[in-house]
Design an enzyme around this catalytic site. Structure first.
Site, PDB file in Angstrom:
ATOM      1  N   GLY A   1      25.839  50.649  46.710  1.00  0.00           N
ATOM      2  CA  GLY A   1      27.249  50.440  47.020  1.00  0.00           C
ATOM      3  C   GLY A   1      27.435  49.274  47.977  1.00  0.00           C
ATOM      4  O   GLY A   1      26.481  48.797  48.603  1.00  0.00           O
ATOM      5  N   CYS A   2      28.671  48.827  48.096  1.00  0.00           N
ATOM      6  CA  CYS A   2      28.964  47.643  48.922  1.00  0.00           C
ATOM      7  C   CYS A   2      28.790  47.949  50.403  1.00  0.00           C
ATOM      8  O   CYS A   2      28.087  47.241  51.120  1.00  0.00           O
ATOM      9  CB  CYS A   2      30.372  47.143  48.629  1.00  0.00           C
ATOM     10  SG  CYS A   2      31.666  48.399  48.705  1.00  0.00           S
ATOM     11  N   TYR A   3      29.445  49.030  50.861  1.00  0.00           N
ATOM     12  CA  TYR A   3      29.274  49.417  52.267  1.00  0.00           C
ATOM     13  C   TYR A   3      27.802  49.704  52.562  1.00  0.00           C
ATOM     14  O   TYR A   3      27.286  49.376  53.626  1.00  0.00           O
ATOM     15  CB  TYR A   3      30.059  50.697  52.552  1.00  0.00           C
ATOM     16  CG  TYR A   3      31.538  50.517  52.772  1.00  0.00           C
ATOM     17  CD1 TYR A   3      32.026  49.666  53.757  1.00  0.00           C
ATOM     18  CD2 TYR A   3      32.463  51.240  52.024  1.00  0.00           C
ATOM     19  CE1 TYR A   3      33.391  49.539  53.976  1.00  0.00           C
ATOM     20  CE2 TYR A   3      33.829  51.118  52.244  1.00  0.00           C
ATOM     21  CZ  TYR A   3      34.291  50.265  53.227  1.00  0.00           C
ATOM     22  OH  TYR A   3      35.639  50.148  53.453  1.00  0.00           O
TER      23      TYR A   3
END
Lengths: 355, 355, 355, 355
Positions: B149-151
């Site tokens: 994921g990005c986070y």
């Protein structure tokens, strides 16, 4: 390998030149000129370049620079290049000037609008106005290219075919232009602070902006006569992008049955196609689609479309480009490619970034 | 030429995959899958792609797709891939999944945080967590890559070396993350309207965001034990970019003179260098320089730095990336490069765009 | 009618003071002090004031000013007021200081964090820290009010009841703060240009920001001991607004059955209610609602909420305010109202503007 | 106390009506109508209203509502009011309609541009077009006020004096308008998402926007003849504000010496002064100052200025207002004040918020 030097490498247009040239296969940047940041690491001025550019900034000694490189880009304040350019420099290197110094053929017009005395008018005649799609052949053999302004590129490309083919009354042309804030440069001025620009839109330089005579001269060549246009720039709260909305009186054309009528969508489109269908960096959008600046962001494209308004007898033209790419550094590299016999699109095939 | 198919090509991550793959020398996109836009021209959904992509959107028939391509990217809602993936598909193609379906090894944790029943848990074990800098070798031989994921990518990369080497108490880790709005996707929802996001900042998903267990699992491997972290995402009025600010209790280290003291700047820096000095896409910034999201915009970089605060006995870590590139599509292509023996950075050498 | 003078009327906080005071029933502004714009019409500096303010800017002669008005607001650089304040001035007028000169009781702490030598430490003790909700009574009888900083007001109000009642370990407090750009002032600096701030987020002043000791002193009074907190400010691309996200170790409480457990939502809420239920400018949001800066924009409100995270043993606190109103000019007027026996909310009942 | 009901209270214009009416001394809101949010607390839809509005949303039963209040504001989709309005309702209450249903006197023009069949054309004649500065007296005695559109208010007010006095050729008028995004409403649509609007500008509705016939009708009354104008709206990445830039052919005037010449600055200014010098909500800016939307943000002002361009024989007019205030809710309250004999500016004396 083309050796390139940039004078004014730490302005926004200069920074964009660096971004583009770093991805060009046959160019090596040898000189990051910046009077304000001499000896400072370039990547400390633009930290996006961290680990990509190791050089420090150098001064703006163009004579010395001209001995070390093949091409010089000047992204400098008005009057700088005119004050230092010599025959000797031009005999050694090609020069692509992103300032306005050699864009206007009539020196008195330049001096009136810019309120500067021109220091080397002897080079004005040989300078080629570097709007590649229109002056491609002349650029190829030039020594000195006057890279067009951002508003100007967008304004001219959007109207050029219709003026050239006489579909509109050139003197009726009104250009309402909207620009992102990078066009105002990186100088520390209150009106360009975030809080002043954000959540705000305004016109400025109404009936007096310096890009006006440049547009009039170039579209005048197309029209085959002197013309006068209204040009109003606006500041928009975004970083990049120029949108022009142009209004002109549409001429009635002789139709196949002998009558006179406004040209049809297809007839206008055919005129655009005649000039731009094969151009890689001009995209004529599908019918009814209005250009948006974000669709060209980061790319060298100019997106163009038009709408005929029979109710008012006018045509509305719209054009969009990224002011730092096609409106400045991208076009400069496109000109450099022409000057050196490179593929015209080398280093410029960025896909627009969205969102 | 690697033939690629994308399911979910019209979300923001899917659009970014297209942007990146168009510039990849050895990839050809064969399938623009988008359930919502079947038969619509892709360039009518994303007009930045006008004249660059001529294809129309196709459905999400992954079985059929797996017969036509070498690699499938799924940028789809949670649960989609798990519900359609089969051994047969995996025997034919490589799959890089941008959803969370195979990121978490403990299926009960997945089902609790995502409130979905996992439909193909049999593939979870073989799936490789595609954080390239950490799991590079496993990715190379995988069939199924769970793209982080990005986070998560930003949070883990920023803390990893210090957790791995035991410089900080992993359970003391607090991650305050700030994201641009493209992370919220392209769904038409009131909270994502311009007027709701602009001129606003808020936290959301406090103590309950789904990226929390993913961070805990991966940093837990580094710590060699189960850990619990605080993770708070915030929505920022900008399109792209994630910034994480992480806080942790710094452990005192035995020094050369036998005493215990907080590690020096140089000691912490050496630990970061040990893991990242040779990484092309991780930039450890110079001392005292704080990462900014704009310096990585459009690129695959993660910029990292830290500040020791002896007053409080804590260390503050900071990391920045472009959520759509290193946080999604860029890392997916990096994984694809590893899967197919391409140069790891092929198609990913974008210079960050500024401003 | 209270006669008011402003020194520093052309900064953003000064401009907001004017906006607020123009709507106050019992105030008349007599002096628009601005060293940079002496003799310039105030409405030419802030054109929103066109036809609303006819005065020209005056100098910063505080001695003269003190003879003409009842209250002086100083929205000036650090050190200015300390260098000009005299017993004579204080004997004539009330002073509300929006700078930090009299906020910190320990002059050595002030001098260390601000790197300025304090020129009138004799007034520090009598100055009242003007956080109205906490020091209301002392303000009423003060001559000199130290108006709290923007970050500080938000950080302290958000944590105060929990620190005061011992629900959290004050030394575990970590404050991650996000501010709109007006907090950076109206000075012409490159980092505050639109193109540098827009589409960007960054931390700054990590472990060294000057608001840290102010927070520590005030929360230390609540805790009854010296404390150390981590405080990290961030710059957000918006004009107004501060959001703080605070993390602290939650203490277990003795429950009715004799056991120790984390306090329930209701128990924590009751503590907040004890201090704030009757406060007009503090809004304790409904359960699960996170504060957003836009909901308080233009108003004097501080919106507060919290989330208990039993997994980590921490509590997450959130507070939002408008940095120019409750974080500066609004609170200054609130203090003025207390000083002069006006209704505390007079001139401050703005409904937040949305969107 | 005037009892007011709002139908459509949860759109942006409805929300702004609430903000304004909460500050009006003689109004009490009795009905927050919102079909989409029936029974939901109003402050849960607009959390800026937390603790300021305790009511829940009601349905849109206008017949019932007309028995409970003195004035009804309809901020509803086109066609709604026309489909429910009756003589009975109008006999009980005043109605201020923020939709377009009764703005255009020629029902066939309405039906053509809006593509709706008008359900109660019998009320069109009596409806008063509520542009207060122009139709003040008629409004005072009306039962039904057609509150002007946002673009329309700005476009008409900016040009009205020059059209009325014949200084410009009304058929040459070209209006290039730029609007913040709140004008697009709060509906959840992809084109209004933050990531689509931010960093973008575009024209839309070119030569076909519905505000065109409204402008033509009203300016036609001023010109004393039917006119045709070009009108192009643009979407700007900001929440609030409309800026219009208008271009017209300036007529030469007989001068005192008998010659014909373009009017001087003073002559044009005198014409503006004749109509607006005493208007509280119209500000004619000083010479050479261009209007900016931020200078009127949150207020009921319209800022206007002009620039004569002798080179092209045109005049450029510029006007700015806040689309939700003077362009919608503020003007609606101004009309209500006229209807009920209140001071025209009651509740509307907001100082513009800057920045």
């Amino acid at each position: 390998m083309i050796k390139a030097g940039i004078i004014g490498a730490t302005g926004y247009a200069g920074g964009e030149l660096v971004r583009i040239l770093l991805g060009h296969k046959n160019v090596e940047i040898r000189w990051y000129g910046s009077k304000s940041y001499i000896d400072k690491k370039y990547a400390d001025v633009y930290r996006n370049m961290f680990q990509l550019v190791e050089d420090a900034c150098l001064d703006d000694n163009i004579a010395e620079l001209s001995r070390q490189v093949d091409v010089i880009f000047t992204a400098t304040p008005q009057g700088y290049l005119a004050s230092v350019l010599t025959e000797e420099i031009l005999s050694r290197v090609k020069v692509v000037d992103l300032s306005a110094d050699y864009r206007i053929k009539d020196v008195s017009v330049y001096e009136e609008w810019y309120q500067i005395s021109h220091r080397s008018p002897q080079f004005i005649q040989e300078a080629v106005y570097g709007l590649c799609e229109i002056n491609r052949d002349q650029v190829k053999s030039a020594r000195l290219v006057a890279n067009p302004g951002c508003y100007t590129t967008c304004s001219i490309l959007t109207a050029y075919p219709l003026v050239k083919e006489g579909l509109i009354d050139a003197d009726s042309l009104i250009i309402d232009a909207k620009s992102g804030t990078s066009g105002a440069g990186r100088g520390a001025k209150v009106p360009n602070l975030f809080c002043e620009v954000n959540e705000n839109i305004k016109a400025y330089g109404v009936a007096s902006h310096r890009h006006t005579p440049e547009i009039e001269e170039q579209l005048g060549y197309a029209a085959g006569k002197e013309i006068r246009v209204s040009f109003t720039p606006h500041l928009v709260p975004m970083n990049r992008g120029i949108l022009v909305t142009e209004y002109a009186v549409l001429k009635k054309m002789a139709q196949s049955d002998g009558s006179y009528a406004y040209p049809s969508y297809e007839q206008v489109r055919a005129v655009y196609d005649k000039y731009y269908a094969k151009e890689q960096f001009i995209r004529l959008l599908d019918r009814e689609v209005c250009p948006e600046t974000k669709w060209v962001e980061g790319s060298n494209f100019t997106d163009i479309n038009f709408k005929i308004d029979e109710r008012t007898g006018r045509i509305v033209l719209m054009g969009a480009l990224d002011n730092l790419v096609k409106g400045a550094a991208g076009q400069a590299v496109q000109n450099m490619n022409l000057l050196f016999g490179e593929c015209e699109s080398e280093g410029l095939t960025f896909v627009p970034m969205y969102p």
